[in-house]
Design an enzyme around this catalytic site. Structure first.
Site, mmCIF file in Angstrom:
data_model
loop_
_atom_site.group_PDB
_atom_site.id
_atom_site.type_symbol
_atom_site.label_atom_id
_atom_site.label_comp_id
_atom_site.label_asym_id
_atom_site.label_seq_id
_atom_site.Cartn_x
_atom_site.Cartn_y
_atom_site.Cartn_z
ATOM 1 N N ASP A 1 36.140 31.530 36.888
ATOM 2 C CA ASP A 1 34.866 32.559 37.545
ATOM 3 C C ASP A 1 34.092 31.291 37.798
ATOM 4 O O ASP A 1 34.620 30.029 37.581
ATOM 5 C CB ASP A 1 35.179 33.377 36.873
ATOM 6 C CG ASP A 1 33.501 34.062 37.037
ATOM 7 O OD1 ASP A 1 34.153 35.141 38.164
ATOM 8 O OD2 ASP A 1 32.472 33.917 36.799
ATOM 9 N N LYS B 1 36.867 40.780 31.823
ATOM 10 C CA LYS B 1 36.374 39.618 31.593
ATOM 11 C C LYS B 1 35.394 39.230 30.346
ATOM 12 O O LYS B 1 35.105 39.552 29.292
ATOM 13 C CB LYS B 1 34.328 40.040 32.665
ATOM 14 C CG LYS B 1 34.107 38.410 33.735
ATOM 15 C CD LYS B 1 34.865 38.786 34.162
ATOM 16 C CE LYS B 1 34.538 38.014 35.540
ATOM 17 N NZ LYS B 1 35.121 37.966 37.015
#
Length: 447
Positions: A167, A127
């Site tokens: 995201d 991430k």
């Protein structure tokens, strides 16, 4: 061999990184299920295995210099947490939001390891992102920021190494800017990013995937409960990509979506949103970058401050699709008192520990994000496959693949989480995700 203790692992994590509460919360949520499982399986009952499982392989932090439209210079922090590549290249999104820090990105990357394992696709977990706030910034400012961010990130990613996606704050526009700069810097055209536009290697249904996959999973949950999603009243938080397509699929399935929200408040429509209402919301959020309150000027709905959970609205299904820890214990009590049957996380860890405990205590079917919102990364994995093959699949094939993956994830949760005739999805998802990762860690030795 010493006995593995959840509390000891958490204590060690806090001692190492005392200011990372979101990461510690994510550890507790998974370890409470997999530590007892490991104690019953000798090959997994190894402290070294859990050290490797909970420590990222690599963390990259860098500064991102950029200039706004007025010529003012800014510096933001950029990150990439490459948590685990034991079952495949790092895979996970990029988030641009002022709240971004290492704690949040480590929790997201840790969750991603298990989520990607559940899909059955060969993807590790990672991430990244930056503490940049795109809200109110011009297209040119966002482009300059994305290009500066990629000027460092490109050194650490690749189609067989680390494949970022979008995201919060990183949609198709930002992915386009990031991909363009990567191509410019490297002189290569490959599948280094997913969520790309259809004109340059993107997959059909990638924008829809997380929201659609969420509803496919909810349909499986309701079938297991001998309940029908058609006619069910649904509360959705958020109005971004996941919330929009969750709403779209819920309407297609005959459910009544009563709410959507943003950081200012939420709208409520008694009879349920229709396709025309949703189209207005999508244009408002995706093109105008407006606030959800503007819906009250266009169609018949009410607007309230706060979140949709505590306003006495009767609903059978709750889909938190906004951000982490948005649904707390008080929210859970209100939902339970108003006829709640099932909760499925559309965002990553949107329910607090206290809320989840209440759901379990009251027999509410609760699906954690690592299972219920895995549709997005599943289609990202399918996009990777299409890029590698230099092929493009039609929407019908991608939708079938997504449907099959969400069904398989539900079955893994059922097989590993059934207790006294009910499915504990949290337990089932954690154990099923752990099994594959643990097998790979053991097989590859102490690395």
């Amino acid at each position: 061999m010493g006995k593995i203790k959840t509390d000891k692992i958490i204590e060690n994590a806090i001692a190492r990184d005392p200011h990372q509460p979101e990461f510690h919360q994510a550890l507790r949520e998974v370890l409470q299920w997999i530590v007892p499982y490991a104690a019953k399986h000798d090959k997994c009952n190894n402290p070294s295995l859990f050290q490797k499982l909970t420590e990222p392989e690599r963390i990259i932090q860098f500064r991102v210099p950029w200039t706004d439209d007025d010529g003012k210079e800014h510096i933001n922090r950029g990150f990439r947490v490459q948590f685990s590549s034991v079952i495949g290249p790092y895979k996970g999104g990029l988030r641009f939001h002022p709240s971004v820090n290492l704690s949040i990105l480590k929790f997201l990357a840790f969750e991603q390891v298990f989520k990607n394992s559940l899909t059955g696709l060969p993807m590790g977990g990672g991430k990244g992102g930056a503490d940049f706030n795109p809200k109110g910034r011009s297209r040119a400012e966002i482009m300059r920021f994305c290009q500066s961010f990629m000027n460092e990130l490109y050194r650490h990613i690749g189609p067989d190494t680390d494949i970022p996606a979008g995201d919060i704050g990183v949609g198709s526009r930002e992915i386009g800017f990031l991909f363009g700069q990567y191509r410019r810097l490297t002189g290569t055209f490959n599948g280094v990013l997913t969520g790309k536009g259809g004109a340059f290697g993107g997959s059909e249904l990638r924008p829809e995937a997380t929201g659609f996959g969420l509803l496919y999973f909810v349909k499986e949950m309701m079938d297991t409960l001998d309940s029908d999603i058609e006619g069910a009243q649904v509360l959705i938080s958020g109005s971004g990509n996941v919330a929009q397509f969750a709403c779209k699929k819920a309407i297609e399935m005959g459910a009544k979506v009563l709410t959507m929200s943003d950081s200012d408040g939420f709208i409520y429509k008694k009879g349920g949103l229709n396709e025309e209402d949703l189209q207005f919301i999508m244009d408002l959020k995706n093109e105008q970058r407006g606030r959800i309150k503007a819906c009250t000027d266009t169609f018949d709905c009410s607007w309230f401050e706060g979140k949709p959970w505590q306003h006495g609205v009767e609903a059978q299904i709750a889909l938190p699709c906004a951000t982490q820890n948005e649904l707390d214990e008080d929210d859970a009590k209100a939902l339970i008192n108003n006829g709640l049957t099932a909760v499925a996380e559309g965002a990553n860890m949107p329910c607090t520990d206290g809320a989840v405990r209440l759901f379990h205590k009251n027999g509410i079917a609760f699906a954690p994000g690592k299972a219920s919102n895995a549709g997005g990364v599943s289609v990202s994995g399918l996009e990777m496959s299409q890029n590698s093959l230099r092929l493009s699949w039609d929407a019908e094939r991608v939708d079938k693949e997504l449907h099959d993956i969400m069904h398989t994830i539900h079955e893994k949760c059922r097989e590993n989480g059934t207790e006294d005739g009910r499915i504990n999805y949290e337990k089932g998802a954690a154990i099923a995700g752990f099994q594959k990762v643990a097998d790979a860690l053991i097989a590859q030795g102490h690395v």
